[in-house]
Design an enzyme around this catalytic site. Structure first.
Site, PDB file in Angstrom:
ATOM      1  N   CYS A 193       0.845  -1.199   0.000  1.00 21.29           N
ATOM      2  CA  CYS A 193       0.000   0.000   0.000  1.00 21.29           C
ATOM      3  C   CYS A 193       0.881   1.250   0.000  1.00 21.29           C
ATOM      4  O   CYS A 193       0.573   2.239  -0.672  1.00 21.29           O
ATOM      5  CB  CYS A 193      -0.952   0.013   1.193  1.00 21.29           C
ATOM      6  SG  CYS A 193      -2.383  -1.067   0.988  1.00 21.29           S
TER       7      CYS A 193
ATOM      8  N   HIS B 156      -6.155  -2.770  -1.388  1.00 18.11           N
ATOM      9  CA  HIS B 156      -5.555  -3.733  -0.470  1.00 18.11           C
ATOM     10  C   HIS B 156      -6.418  -4.986  -0.345  1.00 18.11           C
ATOM     11  O   HIS B 156      -7.560  -4.923   0.110  1.00 18.11           O
ATOM     12  CB  HIS B 156      -5.342  -3.130   0.926  1.00 18.11           C
ATOM     13  CG  HIS B 156      -4.720  -4.120   1.876  1.00 18.11           C
ATOM     14  ND1 HIS B 156      -3.352  -4.295   1.968  1.00 18.11           N
ATOM     15  CD2 HIS B 156      -5.275  -5.024   2.720  1.00 18.11           C
ATOM     16  CE1 HIS B 156      -3.095  -5.246   2.854  1.00 18.11           C
ATOM     17  NE2 HIS B 156      -4.247  -5.716   3.319  1.00 18.11           N
TER      18      HIS B 156
ATOM     19  N   ASN C 135       1.680 -16.504  -3.593  1.00 10.38           N
ATOM     20  CA  ASN C 135       1.835 -17.260  -2.355  1.00 10.38           C
ATOM     21  C   ASN C 135       0.786 -16.766  -1.369  1.00 10.38           C
ATOM     22  O   ASN C 135       0.656 -15.554  -1.154  1.00 10.38           O
ATOM     23  CB  ASN C 135       3.241 -17.050  -1.773  1.00 10.38           C
ATOM     24  CG  ASN C 135       4.329 -17.538  -2.714  1.00 10.38           C
ATOM     25  OD1 ASN C 135       4.199 -18.587  -3.328  1.00 10.38           O
ATOM     26  ND2 ASN C 135       5.404 -16.771  -2.842  1.00 10.38           N
TER      27      ASN C 135
ATOM     28  N   THR D 100       5.311 -13.252   2.294  1.00 13.45           N
ATOM     29  CA  THR D 100       5.986 -12.368   3.251  1.00 13.45           C
ATOM     30  C   THR D 100       5.391 -10.967   3.268  1.00 13.45           C
ATOM     31  O   THR D 100       5.695 -10.186   4.177  1.00 13.45           O
ATOM     32  CB  THR D 100       7.494 -12.261   2.934  1.00 13.45           C
ATOM     33  OG1 THR D 100       7.658 -11.745   1.606  1.00 13.45           O
ATOM     34  CG2 THR D 100       8.180 -13.614   3.042  1.00 13.45           C
TER      35      THR D 100
ATOM     36  N   HIS E  37      -0.317 -10.240  -4.405  1.00  7.54           N
ATOM     37  CA  HIS E  37       0.629  -9.943  -5.483  1.00  7.54           C
ATOM     38  C   HIS E  37       0.897 -11.204  -6.285  1.00  7.54           C
ATOM     39  O   HIS E  37       0.890 -12.319  -5.747  1.00  7.54           O
ATOM     40  CB  HIS E  37       1.946  -9.366  -4.947  1.00  7.54           C
ATOM     41  CG  HIS E  37       2.595 -10.176  -3.871  1.00  7.54           C
ATOM     42  ND1 HIS E  37       2.152 -10.173  -2.568  1.00  7.54           N
ATOM     43  CD2 HIS E  37       3.652 -11.034  -3.895  1.00  7.54           C
ATOM     44  CE1 HIS E  37       2.907 -10.973  -1.842  1.00  7.54           C
ATOM     45  NE2 HIS E  37       3.827 -11.528  -2.627  1.00  7.54           N
TER      46      HIS E  37
ATOM     47  N   HIS F 241       3.696 -12.877  -8.784  1.00  9.48           N
ATOM     48  CA  HIS F 241       5.053 -12.831  -9.309  1.00  9.48           C
ATOM     49  C   HIS F 241       5.019 -13.231 -10.776  1.00  9.48           C
ATOM     50  O   HIS F 241       4.398 -14.242 -11.126  1.00  9.48           O
ATOM     51  CB  HIS F 241       5.945 -13.851  -8.586  1.00  9.48           C
ATOM     52  CG  HIS F 241       6.077 -13.650  -7.109  1.00  9.48           C
ATOM     53  ND1 HIS F 241       7.192 -13.095  -6.528  1.00  9.48           N
ATOM     54  CD2 HIS F 241       5.237 -13.948  -6.079  1.00  9.48           C
ATOM     55  CE1 HIS F 241       7.041 -13.065  -5.202  1.00  9.48           C
ATOM     56  NE2 HIS F 241       5.863 -13.579  -4.909  1.00  9.48           N
TER      57      HIS F 241
HETATM   58  P1  AMP Z   1       6.079 -13.133  -1.249  1.00 12.27           P
HETATM   59  O1  AMP Z   1       7.249 -13.741  -0.531  1.00 12.27           O
HETATM   60  O2  AMP Z   1       5.376 -14.031  -2.197  1.00 12.27           O
HETATM   61  O3  AMP Z   1       5.130 -12.461  -0.262  1.00 12.27           O
HETATM   62  O4  AMP Z   1       6.669 -11.987  -2.162  1.00 12.27           O
HETATM   63  C1  AMP Z   1       7.041 -10.737  -1.670  1.00 12.27           C
HETATM   64  C2  AMP Z   1       8.065 -10.197  -2.634  1.00 12.27           C
HETATM   65  O5  AMP Z   1       8.164  -8.801  -2.402  1.00 12.27           O
HETATM   66  C3  AMP Z   1       9.455 -10.788  -2.458  1.00 12.27           C
HETATM   67  O6  AMP Z   1       9.850 -11.419  -3.664  1.00 12.27           O
HETATM   68  C4  AMP Z   1      10.311  -9.552  -2.132  1.00 12.27           C
HETATM   69  O7  AMP Z   1      11.586  -9.618  -2.735  1.00 12.27           O
HETATM   70  C5  AMP Z   1       9.478  -8.430  -2.690  1.00 12.27           C
HETATM   71  N1  AMP Z   1       9.693  -7.121  -2.087  1.00 12.27           N
HETATM   72  C6  AMP Z   1       9.781  -6.843  -0.769  1.00 12.27           C
HETATM   73  N2  AMP Z   1       9.945  -5.506  -0.591  1.00 12.27           N
HETATM   74  C7  AMP Z   1       9.954  -4.953  -1.832  1.00 12.27           C
HETATM   75  C8  AMP Z   1      10.096  -3.620  -2.318  1.00 12.27           C
HETATM   76  N3  AMP Z   1      10.251  -2.569  -1.500  1.00 12.27           N
HETATM   77  N4  AMP Z   1      10.077  -3.418  -3.658  1.00 12.27           N
HETATM   78  C9  AMP Z   1       9.923  -4.466  -4.498  1.00 12.27           C
HETATM   79  N5  AMP Z   1       9.772  -5.736  -4.107  1.00 12.27           N
HETATM   80  C10 AMP Z   1       9.800  -5.987  -2.789  1.00 12.27           C
HETATM   81 ZN    ZN Z   2      -1.785  -3.266   1.164  1.00 12.58          ZN
END
Ligand code: AMP
Ligand code: ZN
Length: 110
Positions: free
Chosen positions: A6, A45, A84, A92, A97, A99
């Site tokens: 967000c 969100h 995920n 995380t 989102h 990928h």
């Molecule tokens: P997930 O582990 O599936 O929740 O994916 C979260 C992704 O967000 C991970 O691949 C991180 O590398 C990515 N990520 C975390 N912080 C940032 C950021 N500030 N800009 C771009 N990607 C990010």
């Molecule tokens: Zn959000």
């Protein structure tokens, strides 16, 4: 709300934007797991795939509508789309989102 993505949508945290429209933002992952690694998120969100409902499914449809355009812009014809949901699945960031991974031969899932 204290949500990293967000904050990216709001411009509070910078991002390397690949695609943007009224409902969707796509930007390069900060820690790429493949030569091409882009995240596509709804601006709204939603906490993850498990939070999608009939009211919000259209945004997911729109994300999949723009993924071909994003892939074309990235110059990849072969790619993987992953989301995920939940900690055990590797989520995380608690904002839905997808990928987009490509640019090399991708191994098996799991
Ligand atoms: P997930 O582990 O599936 O929740 O994916 C979260 C992704 O967000 C991970 O691949 C991180 O590398 C990515 N990520 C975390 N912080 C940032 C950021 N500030 N800009 C771009 N990607 C990010
Ligand atoms: Zn959000």
């Amino acid at each position: 709300m204290d949500c990293l993505f967000c904050k990216i949508v709001n411009g509070d945290i910078p991002n390397n934007t690949v695609y943007e429209d009224d409902t969707v933002l796509a930007f390069y992952d900060i820690d790429p797991k493949a030569p091409v690694h882009v995240l596509v998120i709804p601006k709204q969100h939603l906490s993850g795939a498990a939070a999608v409902t009939a009211d919000t499914a259209a945004v997911v449809g729109h994300i999949f509508e723009v993924i071909p355009q994003i892939a074309q812009k990235l110059g990849i014809t072969d790619f993987r789309v992953v989301t995920n949901n939940g900690m055990d699945a590797g989520q995380t960031v608690g904002h839905l989102h997808f990928h987009i991974l490509g640019g090399r031969t991708l191994g098996e899932m799991g």
